[in-house]
Design a protein around this motif. Sequence first.
Motif, PDB file in Angstrom:
ATOM      1  N   TRP A  18       0.830  -1.209   0.000  1.00 48.09           N
ATOM      2  CA  TRP A  18       0.000   0.000   0.000  1.00 48.09           C
ATOM      3  C   TRP A  18       0.866   1.261   0.000  1.00 48.09           C
ATOM      4  O   TRP A  18       0.627   2.195  -0.759  1.00 48.09           O
ATOM      5  N   LEU A  19       1.899   1.284   0.832  1.00 48.68           N
ATOM      6  CA  LEU A  19       2.782   2.445   0.892  1.00 48.68           C
ATOM      7  C   LEU A  19       3.567   2.602  -0.408  1.00 48.68           C
ATOM      8  O   LEU A  19       3.741   3.714  -0.917  1.00 48.68           O
ATOM      9  N   ASP A  20       4.071   1.480  -0.970  1.00 43.21           N
ATOM     10  CA  ASP A  20       4.836   1.548  -2.217  1.00 43.21           C
ATOM     11  C   ASP A  20       3.986   2.033  -3.385  1.00 43.21           C
ATOM     12  O   ASP A  20       4.509   2.579  -4.364  1.00 43.21           O
ATOM     13  N   SER A  21       2.674   1.824  -3.306  1.00 46.93           N
ATOM     14  CA  SER A  21       1.782   2.244  -4.393  1.00 46.93           C
ATOM     15  C   SER A  21       1.377   3.709  -4.269  1.00 46.93           C
ATOM     16  O   SER A  21       0.581   4.202  -5.079  1.00 46.93           O
ATOM     17  N   GLY A  22       1.903   4.411  -3.261  1.00 44.53           N
ATOM     18  CA  GLY A  22       1.473   5.781  -3.029  1.00 44.53           C
ATOM     19  C   GLY A  22       0.141   5.846  -2.323  1.00 44.53           C
ATOM     20  O   GLY A  22      -0.650   6.772  -2.564  1.00 44.53           O
ATOM     21  N   CYS A  23      -0.124   4.842  -1.490  1.00 47.78           N
ATOM     22  CA  CYS A  23      -1.384   4.744  -0.729  1.00 47.78           C
ATOM     23  C   CYS A  23      -2.587   4.576  -1.660  1.00 47.78           C
ATOM     24  O   CYS A  23      -3.688   5.059  -1.369  1.00 47.78           O
ATOM     25  N   ASN A  24      -2.379   3.878  -2.762  1.00 50.37           N
ATOM     26  CA  ASN A  24      -3.450   3.612  -3.721  1.00 50.37           C
ATOM     27  C   ASN A  24      -4.095   2.278  -3.356  1.00 50.37           C
ATOM     28  O   ASN A  24      -3.532   1.208  -3.620  1.00 50.37           O
ATOM     29  N   THR A  25      -5.264   2.323  -2.752  1.00 51.66           N
ATOM     30  CA  THR A  25      -5.908   1.111  -2.237  1.00 51.66           C
ATOM     31  C   THR A  25      -6.312   0.166  -3.354  1.00 51.66           C
ATOM     32  O   THR A  25      -6.127  -1.057  -3.243  1.00 51.66           O
ATOM     33  N   ALA A  26      -6.860   0.680  -4.434  1.00 56.24           N
ATOM     34  CA  ALA A  26      -7.314  -0.182  -5.531  1.00 56.24           C
ATOM     35  C   ALA A  26      -6.142  -0.901  -6.174  1.00 56.24           C
ATOM     36  O   ALA A  26      -6.203  -2.107  -6.444  1.00 56.24           O
ATOM     37  N   ILE A  61      -4.690  -2.301  10.299  1.00 59.08           N
ATOM     38  CA  ILE A  61      -3.333  -1.749  10.374  1.00 59.08           C
ATOM     39  C   ILE A  61      -3.355  -0.379  11.038  1.00 59.08           C
ATOM     40  O   ILE A  61      -2.525  -0.070  11.907  1.00 59.08           O
ATOM     41  N   PHE A  62      -4.331   0.461  10.655  1.00 56.13           N
ATOM     42  CA  PHE A  62      -4.422   1.799  11.243  1.00 56.13           C
ATOM     43  C   PHE A  62      -4.664   1.712  12.749  1.00 56.13           C
ATOM     44  O   PHE A  62      -4.104   2.498  13.541  1.00 56.13           O
ATOM     45  N   GLU A  63      -5.496   0.767  13.166  1.00 59.38           N
ATOM     46  CA  GLU A  63      -5.768   0.600  14.595  1.00 59.38           C
ATOM     47  C   GLU A  63      -4.488   0.231  15.349  1.00 59.38           C
ATOM     48  O   GLU A  63      -4.236   0.729  16.449  1.00 59.38           O
ATOM     49  N   LEU A  64      -3.687  -0.645  14.741  1.00 58.95           N
ATOM     50  CA  LEU A  64      -2.461  -1.095  15.395  1.00 58.95           C
ATOM     51  C   LEU A  64      -1.375  -0.027  15.386  1.00 58.95           C
ATOM     52  O   LEU A  64      -0.501  -0.011  16.257  1.00 58.95           O
ATOM     53  N   CYS A  65      -1.429   0.867  14.393  1.00 61.14           N
ATOM     54  CA  CYS A  65      -0.375   1.879  14.240  1.00 61.14           C
ATOM     55  C   CYS A  65      -0.753   3.237  14.810  1.00 61.14           C
ATOM     56  O   CYS A  65      -0.014   4.214  14.633  1.00 61.14           O
ATOM     57  N   GLY A  66      -1.910   3.331  15.416  1.00 60.20           N
ATOM     58  CA  GLY A  66      -2.292   4.594  16.024  1.00 60.20           C
ATOM     59  C   GLY A  66      -3.016   5.544  15.107  1.00 60.20           C
ATOM     60  O   GLY A  66      -2.961   6.768  15.304  1.00 60.20           O
ATOM     61  N   GLY A  67      -3.708   5.023  14.098  1.00 54.98           N
ATOM     62  CA  GLY A  67      -4.501   5.881  13.231  1.00 54.98           C
ATOM     63  C   GLY A  67      -3.993   5.933  11.803  1.00 54.98           C
ATOM     64  O   GLY A  67      -2.894   5.485  11.491  1.00 54.98           O
ATOM     65  N   ASP A  68      -4.840   6.502  10.941  1.00 52.84           N
ATOM     66  CA  ASP A  68      -4.500   6.662   9.528  1.00 52.84           C
ATOM     67  C   ASP A  68      -3.310   7.626   9.411  1.00 52.84           C
ATOM     68  O   ASP A  68      -3.403   8.781   9.846  1.00 52.84           O
ATOM     69  N   ARG A 111      -1.951   8.975   6.749  1.00 50.19           N
ATOM     70  CA  ARG A 111      -1.972   9.921   5.632  1.00 50.19           C
ATOM     71  C   ARG A 111      -2.169  11.352   6.132  1.00 50.19           C
ATOM     72  O   ARG A 111      -2.991  11.618   6.998  1.00 50.19           O
ATOM     73  N   GLY A 112      -1.383  12.253   5.564  1.00 58.31           N
ATOM     74  CA  GLY A 112      -1.458  13.649   5.967  1.00 58.31           C
ATOM     75  C   GLY A 112      -0.686  13.963   7.231  1.00 58.31           C
ATOM     76  O   GLY A 112      -0.791  15.064   7.763  1.00 58.31           O
ATOM     77  N   THR A 113       0.076  13.004   7.751  1.00 59.49           N
ATOM     78  CA  THR A 113       0.877  13.223   8.959  1.00 59.49           C
ATOM     79  C   THR A 113       2.340  12.903   8.667  1.00 59.49           C
ATOM     80  O   THR A 113       2.677  12.242   7.679  1.00 59.49           O
ATOM     81  N   GLY A 114       3.221  13.332   9.555  1.00 58.25           N
ATOM     82  CA  GLY A 114       4.638  13.033   9.410  1.00 58.25           C
ATOM     83  C   GLY A 114       4.962  11.571   9.670  1.00 58.25           C
ATOM     84  O   GLY A 114       6.063  11.105   9.330  1.00 58.25           O
ATOM     85  N   ARG A 115       4.001  10.822  10.258  1.00 60.26           N
ATOM     86  CA  ARG A 115       4.246   9.403  10.557  1.00 60.26           C
ATOM     87  C   ARG A 115       4.262   8.556   9.299  1.00 60.26           C
ATOM     88  O   ARG A 115       4.762   7.433   9.315  1.00 60.26           O
ATOM     89  N   LEU A 116       3.693   9.072   8.200  1.00 62.64           N
ATOM     90  CA  LEU A 116       3.632   8.279   6.975  1.00 62.64           C
ATOM     91  C   LEU A 116       5.037   7.911   6.486  1.00 62.64           C
ATOM     92  O   LEU A 116       5.303   6.766   6.128  1.00 62.64           O
ATOM     93  N   ALA A 117       5.940   8.889   6.499  1.00 61.40           N
ATOM     94  CA  ALA A 117       7.307   8.628   6.033  1.00 61.40           C
ATOM     95  C   ALA A 117       8.018   7.634   6.946  1.00 61.40           C
ATOM     96  O   ALA A 117       8.739   6.748   6.484  1.00 61.40           O
ATOM     97  N   ALA A 118       7.801   7.784   8.269  1.00 58.13           N
ATOM     98  CA  ALA A 118       8.451   6.862   9.211  1.00 58.13           C
ATOM     99  C   ALA A 118       7.939   5.441   9.030  1.00 58.13           C
ATOM    100  O   ALA A 118       8.716   4.475   9.058  1.00 58.13           O
ATOM    101  N   LEU A 119       6.626   5.277   8.833  1.00 61.34           N
ATOM    102  CA  LEU A 119       6.063   3.942   8.598  1.00 61.34           C
ATOM    103  C   LEU A 119       6.608   3.341   7.305  1.00 61.34           C
ATOM    104  O   LEU A 119       6.911   2.151   7.242  1.00 61.34           O
ATOM    105  N   HIS A 120       6.703   4.178   6.275  1.00 63.22           N
ATOM    106  CA  HIS A 120       7.198   3.668   4.991  1.00 63.22           C
ATOM    107  C   HIS A 120       8.653   3.225   5.125  1.00 63.22           C
ATOM    108  O   HIS A 120       9.047   2.164   4.621  1.00 63.22           O
ATOM    109  N   LEU A 121       9.461   4.012   5.794  1.00 60.64           N
ATOM    110  CA  LEU A 121      10.859   3.645   5.999  1.00 60.64           C
ATOM    111  C   LEU A 121      10.963   2.340   6.781  1.00 60.64           C
ATOM    112  O   LEU A 121      11.732   1.438   6.427  1.00 60.64           O
TER     113      LEU A 121
END
Length: 528
Positions: free
Chosen positions: A473-481, A501-508, A510-520
């Motif tokens: 999902w992250l590699d696709s640019g968060c493209n769910t389809a 996944i969002f529940e386990l990671c503390g929320g969606d 997208r739009g936060t600085g956590r997106l880059a950290a999760l992707h890394l």
Amino acid sequence: MSVFLGEILAHPALAAADPLVHPRGVAADSQPVRWVHSSEVLDIAPLLRGGELLLCGGITLATATPARREDYVRELAQKGIAALAVETGGALPGIPEDMLRTAEEFGLPLVELRKVVPFVGVMQAINSMLVSESVGHLQQADAATRAMAAELAHGASLDKILGVLAGITRSAVRLTSPWGVTMGSAVPESWAVRDNPAADDDGPEPGGDGTFGRAGGETVLNVDIPVRGVLMGRLEVRVPDAADVALAQVAGERAEDILGLALLQHTPPGLHALAGAELMRAVLNSSPEWRLEQLAPGAGFPTDSPAVVAAIHAASPQELRGAVETFLSTRRIPCAAYLDDAELVVMIGLPCTDTPSERRQLVESLRSLEGDHDAVIAVGPLAGGVAEAAWSLAEARRALEVRQIRRRNASARRRFPARGLVVVDAEDAAVESLSLTCLDATAREAFVNRQLRAVLEHDAQRQSQLLETLQVWLDSGCNTAQSARELHLERQSMHHRLQRIFELCGGDPRGTGRLAALHLAARMAGLP
């Protein structure tokens, strides 16, 4: 004569294991064995030469995923081992169906050892027999080499020199250019006597079209012939069933130097080819920048010429080398290639204008190379000049390493291609490369755990694939389809996984600085 698999399985040391050969009907009596080796390591294929009988206790196979077991069998088959023998009854009750299916697909004899035998004793008994056989082969091969050297000293033609090798191996031999043009050939003298009842009829007879007919079958051996580091020819030995394959292999390898000298006399390599080979050797040895810049112009590379270096692992590296160099030459793209053991390394020059675009086009063009190639081509990042070529090669090799890690960690639902031509872009593995070179394993593991601990624990406890889902999902640019299609999931199932996944990671994220950290963290997960 060669020692065959059937003979080895009948030896008391192995017969005690009650061996059963899969698939049924495999002609074990005609499968030559060069050596017996034992290992539990699943990544053993690169350390083998081919022709081995590999003994495996089944301990690591019992805990490996089906995908990893299939890769293990495929890699061994592509390496050309004689057979894989697996001990069953303990940790591994029987040989898994996925292994049997893959072995049959790739034509690898798979031997089930249904009783326990000491592998050390087996190797001592069988290898001592093989050593005695090898000594005789070496003596005969050395005699052939001396005879070929005598012919060369008297100015004999390539055909006559090859005739000595054909006689001792009782095989048809042919010397070709790297692109397949015949430069010389020979068959044993006995083959020339046709329709003669008194003639020795053990071997096949030459056909009228330049090929060689055979009563049962034949084994084709290939030996590369370099001249001053430049590949100038390939020796092809077609060994009939009645002849000794092991002797032909040893004699062919021993003849490499003599045939190299013969080619040097008949068709010496040009200065451009020699300069290219010398440049590539300097790249492989990470020579100083001044040395690379000194060699580059002679090989057609200005010192400040942008370039990329590709690392190629192929079942037939010379065949692919011809295809790559032909493709580049038709587009007037400068290149230099060098075959280092089983790895083909190619440096490719790029224009100074719009270079990133030209590199992208090169990667796409390599994916559409003509021919049925079984290979992986890793294209390194852009080097600003020949001085950075060694770095580009190192990154290309690291991309191959990352691909292997990804393949091992992929679920059965999302399989990487096992065969065919695969082109890997090292720029797609830049994050993993940075992690492997700049962070130690402890630091990587700590960062991944801080970001993804709950996801990893969920996967471990419930055998789920949430981490893989997150990675895609992250590699696709968060493209769910797009992610659902790649994972072969229904869109609703994909949404359910993401919600968990969002529940386990503390929320969606997208739009936060956590997106880059999760992707890394997701890209680093699974790195050794």
